[in-house]
Motif scaffolding. Sequence first.
Motif, PDB file in Angstrom:
ATOM      1  N   VAL A   1       0.825  -1.199   0.000  1.00  0.00           N
ATOM      2  CA  VAL A   1       0.000   0.000   0.000  1.00  0.00           C
ATOM      3  C   VAL A   1       0.869   1.264   0.000  1.00  0.00           C
ATOM      4  CG1 VAL A   1      -0.264   0.192   2.514  1.00  0.00           C
ATOM      5  CG2 VAL A   1      -2.040   1.075   1.016  1.00  0.00           C
ATOM      6  N   ILE A   2       0.387   2.286  -0.695  1.00  0.00           N
ATOM      7  CA  ILE A   2       1.113   3.556  -0.756  1.00  0.00           C
ATOM      8  C   ILE A   2       0.477   4.503   0.253  1.00  0.00           C
ATOM      9  CG2 ILE A   2       1.662   5.559  -2.172  1.00  0.00           C
ATOM     10  CD1 ILE A   2       1.740   3.765  -4.582  1.00  0.00           C
ATOM     11  N   GLY A   3       1.202   4.844   1.300  1.00  0.00           N
ATOM     12  CA  GLY A   3       0.709   5.778   2.293  1.00  0.00           C
ATOM     13  C   GLY A   3       1.038   5.323   3.693  1.00  0.00           C
ATOM     14  N   LEU A   4       0.351   5.911   4.651  1.00  0.00           N
ATOM     15  CA  LEU A   4       0.528   5.578   6.055  1.00  0.00           C
ATOM     16  C   LEU A   4      -0.627   4.679   6.446  1.00  0.00           C
ATOM     17  CD1 LEU A   4       1.372   9.199   7.267  1.00  0.00           C
ATOM     18  CD2 LEU A   4       2.974   7.380   6.689  1.00  0.00           C
ATOM     19  N   SER A   5      -0.383   3.397   6.492  1.00  0.00           N
ATOM     20  CA  SER A   5      -1.426   2.409   6.733  1.00  0.00           C
ATOM     21  C   SER A   5      -2.196   2.737   8.012  1.00  0.00           C
ATOM     22  CB  SER A   5      -0.803   1.020   6.839  1.00  0.00           C
ATOM     23  OG  SER A   5      -1.809   0.055   6.952  1.00  0.00           O
ATOM     24  N   GLY A   6      -3.518   2.729   7.919  1.00  0.00           N
ATOM     25  CA  GLY A   6      -4.371   3.007   9.058  1.00  0.00           C
ATOM     26  C   GLY A   6      -4.619   4.491   9.304  1.00  0.00           C
ATOM     27  N   VAL A   7      -3.895   5.365   8.607  1.00  0.00           N
ATOM     28  CA  VAL A   7      -4.081   6.806   8.805  1.00  0.00           C
ATOM     29  C   VAL A   7      -4.612   7.427   7.521  1.00  0.00           C
ATOM     30  CG1 VAL A   7      -2.958   8.980   9.397  1.00  0.00           C
ATOM     31  CG2 VAL A   7      -2.230   6.879  10.510  1.00  0.00           C
ATOM     32  N   ILE A   8      -3.790   7.423   6.462  1.00  0.00           N
ATOM     33  CA  ILE A   8      -4.197   7.953   5.171  1.00  0.00           C
ATOM     34  C   ILE A   8      -3.336   7.285   4.105  1.00  0.00           C
ATOM     35  CG2 ILE A   8      -2.687   9.969   5.222  1.00  0.00           C
ATOM     36  CD1 ILE A   8      -5.167  11.508   3.951  1.00  0.00           C
ATOM     37  N   ALA A   9      -3.967   6.891   3.005  1.00  0.00           N
ATOM     38  CA  ALA A   9      -3.232   6.166   1.971  1.00  0.00           C
ATOM     39  C   ALA A   9      -3.993   6.219   0.645  1.00  0.00           C
ATOM     40  CB  ALA A   9      -3.039   4.709   2.384  1.00  0.00           C
ATOM     41  N   VAL A  10      -3.301   5.821  -0.413  1.00  0.00           N
ATOM     42  CA  VAL A  10      -3.929   5.618  -1.709  1.00  0.00           C
ATOM     43  C   VAL A  10      -4.528   4.213  -1.641  1.00  0.00           C
ATOM     44  CG1 VAL A  10      -3.569   5.418  -4.190  1.00  0.00           C
ATOM     45  CG2 VAL A  10      -2.221   7.070  -2.875  1.00  0.00           C
ATOM     46  N   PRO A  11      -5.847   4.068  -1.767  1.00  0.00           N
ATOM     47  CA  PRO A  11      -6.459   2.742  -1.650  1.00  0.00           C
ATOM     48  C   PRO A  11      -5.903   1.774  -2.697  1.00  0.00           C
ATOM     49  CG  PRO A  11      -8.137   4.461  -1.716  1.00  0.00           C
ATOM     50  CD  PRO A  11      -6.838   5.106  -2.041  1.00  0.00           C
ATOM     51  N   GLY A  12      -5.624   0.562  -2.277  1.00  0.00           N
ATOM     52  CA  GLY A  12      -5.124  -0.463  -3.186  1.00  0.00           C
ATOM     53  C   GLY A  12      -6.060  -0.676  -4.359  1.00  0.00           C
ATOM     54  N   GLY A  13      -5.503  -0.739  -5.549  1.00  0.00           N
ATOM     55  CA  GLY A  13      -6.286  -0.961  -6.754  1.00  0.00           C
ATOM     56  C   GLY A  13      -6.853   0.300  -7.377  1.00  0.00           C
ATOM     57  N   SER A  14      -6.820   1.428  -6.657  1.00  0.00           N
ATOM     58  CA  SER A  14      -7.351   2.671  -7.238  1.00  0.00           C
ATOM     59  C   SER A  14      -6.385   3.216  -8.281  1.00  0.00           C
ATOM     60  CB  SER A  14      -7.611   3.704  -6.142  1.00  0.00           C
ATOM     61  OG  SER A  14      -6.396   4.102  -5.545  1.00  0.00           O
ATOM     62  N   ASP A  15      -6.868   4.104  -9.127  1.00  0.00           N
ATOM     63  CA  ASP A  15      -6.064   4.641 -10.227  1.00  0.00           C
ATOM     64  C   ASP A  15      -5.049   5.677  -9.758  1.00  0.00           C
ATOM     65  OD1 ASP A  15      -7.403   3.082 -12.048  1.00  0.00           O
ATOM     66  OD2 ASP A  15      -8.693   4.700 -12.778  1.00  0.00           O
ATOM     67  N   ILE A  16      -3.856   5.577 -10.318  1.00  0.00           N
ATOM     68  CA  ILE A  16      -2.823   6.594 -10.153  1.00  0.00           C
ATOM     69  C   ILE A  16      -2.457   7.045 -11.561  1.00  0.00           C
ATOM     70  CG2 ILE A  16      -0.479   7.116  -9.386  1.00  0.00           C
ATOM     71  CD1 ILE A  16      -0.799   5.018  -7.227  1.00  0.00           C
ATOM     72  N   ASP A  17      -2.618   8.333 -11.835  1.00  0.00           N
ATOM     73  CA  ASP A  17      -2.310   8.883 -13.150  1.00  0.00           C
ATOM     74  C   ASP A  17      -0.872   9.390 -13.163  1.00  0.00           C
ATOM     75  OD1 ASP A  17      -4.919   8.458 -14.182  1.00  0.00           O
ATOM     76  OD2 ASP A  17      -5.612  10.262 -13.129  1.00  0.00           O
ATOM     77  N   LEU A  18      -0.080   8.819 -14.059  1.00  0.00           N
ATOM     78  CA  LEU A  18       1.322   9.209 -14.196  1.00  0.00           C
ATOM     79  C   LEU A  18       1.495  10.019 -15.467  1.00  0.00           C
ATOM     80  CD1 LEU A  18       2.947   5.748 -13.351  1.00  0.00           C
ATOM     81  CD2 LEU A  18       2.626   7.687 -11.808  1.00  0.00           C
ATOM     82  N   ASP A  19       2.191  11.127 -15.368  1.00  0.00           N
ATOM     83  CA  ASP A  19       2.531  11.967 -16.515  1.00  0.00           C
ATOM     84  C   ASP A  19       4.040  12.188 -16.407  1.00  0.00           C
ATOM     85  OD1 ASP A  19       2.464  13.592 -18.703  1.00  0.00           O
ATOM     86  OD2 ASP A  19       1.515  15.289 -17.687  1.00  0.00           O
ATOM     87  N   LEU A  20       4.803  11.484 -17.242  1.00  0.00           N
ATOM     88  CA  LEU A  20       6.246  11.397 -17.062  1.00  0.00           C
ATOM     89  C   LEU A  20       7.036  11.852 -18.277  1.00  0.00           C
ATOM     90  CD1 LEU A  20       6.265   7.781 -15.586  1.00  0.00           C
ATOM     91  CD2 LEU A  20       6.322   9.925 -14.287  1.00  0.00           C
ATOM     92  N   SER A  21       8.241  12.291 -18.003  1.00  0.00           N
ATOM     93  CA  SER A  21       9.223  12.583 -19.036  1.00  0.00           C
ATOM     94  C   SER A  21      10.416  11.668 -18.772  1.00  0.00           C
ATOM     95  CB  SER A  21       9.648  14.051 -18.960  1.00  0.00           C
ATOM     96  OG  SER A  21      10.716  14.285 -19.854  1.00  0.00           O
TER      97      SER A  21
END
Length: 191
Positions: A44-64
């Motif tokens: 999981v990305i974030g601080l488990s039990g406090v605030i995080a990006v929910p597993g499986g949710s979308d993350i939009d990447l815009d990269l160079s």
Amino acid sequence: MSTQRTSARPDENPWIFSTRELGRRPGAQRTVARTVPAPEGDEVIGLSGVIAVPGGSDIDLDLSLESVTEGVYVSGTAAARLEGECSRCLDPITDDIEIRVGELFAYPDSVTEETTDADEIPRLVDERFDLTQTVRDAVVTDLPMAPLCTPDCPGLCSGCGERWADLPSDHGHETLDPRWAALKERLPSTD
């Protein structure tokens, strides 16, 4: 320079990007936009039990992706939805986050690879890199340690555990010093 909207093959990790098109020509560059699922479980990305990006949710990447002498420099943004709970009143909260990422992925046999420890800087493997840890590190360092539903959240009453926002303004609890409790039992009530 155009932005490529890419997706990974179904059997491939969407967090892994190829640099084959760049070659090892310093100055070669391309942009990539991709939506990837957030890792789940222990990843999981974030601080488990406090605030995080929910597993499986979308993350939009815009990269160079830019080829440099020592490797490929990846920069851009990652945008995601956060879910958690207020650290004062425990109400659920959601928020959007957009963080900047910037990381050098070293070429095999480069001076950078030879002069740094294996865990100090990420490496390209077979002209590919995995962006998971880079995004995780960037998100975690940008998260609030004590997220709040509102900046002035009053929290919970320490006496009854109810939300102060839901209680009347004259709410309170009589506290009796335990040393005097025995006397109170012996005195007549004044109610």
